[in-house]
Design an enzyme around this catalytic site. Structure first.
Site, short mmCIF file in Angstrom:
data_model
loop_
_atom_site.label_atom_id
_atom_site.label_comp_id
_atom_site.label_asym_id
_atom_site.label_seq_id
_atom_site.Cartn_x
_atom_site.Cartn_y
_atom_site.Cartn_z
N SER A 148 0.86 -1.18 0.00
CA SER A 148 0.00 0.00 0.00
C SER A 148 0.89 1.22 0.00
O SER A 148 2.05 1.17 0.46
CB SER A 148 -0.89 0.01 1.24
N TYR A 161 -2.02 -0.47 10.17
CA TYR A 161 -1.91 -0.82 8.76
C TYR A 161 -0.59 -0.34 8.14
O TYR A 161 0.11 -1.12 7.47
CB TYR A 161 -3.11 -0.25 8.01
#
Length: 257
Positions: A148, A161
């Site tokens: 990501s 995350y």
């Protein structure tokens, strides 16, 4: 090699974890359209079968292999059965992950450990199996991790995350260095903001739409199918001299100040 041939994946088997929907399913579709036999993975056999029927209806070569990548025993058994039945996995895309948009006051150390286990440890485990099998057979291969942009960026009230994805970026570089002599490349795709099912609420939020208009060069959400080209490229012979790289597919989010 002529350019179209360089993207041809005919004769290769691609296993994609977390591919029953969203970006995983779109990458599976792209690889299958390029000629690969794709094997879908997820924890829900019913959802996997539905996804497999969707691709098969378009004439694409597809199978499903349900197992939980965070379960070491289940992963090993499933991979052994898959390889015995179908031969080696030439292309592995580790896409399994989950989201936890909470900050320091809410995320416990156990929450963080689960996030790292899902995103990093599981990717390591399945990469280890696939790479060792390819090495024993003397075959080249492609490993692609789905990271990501938050592996390189951070946002308040979203602590776990980015930690997990930064770890996955590090794993990508480490495996690339180790597996390069065996002609196995390891890269990662770092998506930005995509309008998937997971992000459905945010995608319909005017505040987020305004934020993306200001924050990304293209000024919009990514469409899920726009992830497939990067996956096909990294899996193909066109990317034979690319390894250890984190390639952002983010509409210019990381390039726009």
């Amino acid at each position: 090699m002529p350019l179209p041939s360089a993207f041809d994946l005919t004769g290769r088997t691609a296993l994609l974890t977390g591919s029953a929907r969203g970006l995983g399913l779109e990458m599976a579709r792209g690889l299958a359209q390029a000629g690969a036999r794709v094997v879908l993975n997820g924890r829900d056999p019913g959802r996997l079968d539905q996804a497999a029927r969707l691709l098969a209806a378009d004439g694409l070569a597809v199978a499903s292999c349900p197992f939980d990548v965070t379960d070491a025993g289940a992963t090993s058994a499933a991979l052994e059965s898959l390889v015995e039945a179908s031969g080696p996995v030439d292309i592995l895309i580790s896409n399994v992950g989950h989201r936890d948009r909470r900050g320091l006051d809410a995320v416990t150390t156990a929450d963080l450990a689960r996030m790292v286990d899902t995103h990093v440890i599981a990717a390591y485990r399945i990469s280890q199996y696939v790479a060792q099998d390819l090495i024993r057979r003397g075959r080249p291969g492609r490993i692609i991790n789905v990271s990501s942009v938050l592996g390189q960026l951070a946002r308040s009230e979203d602590v776990a995350y980015p930690v997990a994805k930064a770890g996955l970026d590090g794993l990508t570089r480490s495996l690339a260095a180790e597996l390069g002599p065996h002609d196995i490349t390891v890269n990662a795709i770092a998506p930005g903001s995509f309008a998937t099912e997971t992000n459905a609420a945010l995608a319909s939020d005017p505040v987020w739409q305004d934020r993306l208009r200001l924050r990304t060069a293209l000024g919009r959400w990514g469409r899920p199918e726009e992830i497939a080209g990067a996956a096909v490229f990294l899996a193909s012979d066109s990317a034979s001299y690319i390894t250890g790289q984190i390639i952002a597919v983010d509409g210019g989010l990381t390039a726009t100040f």
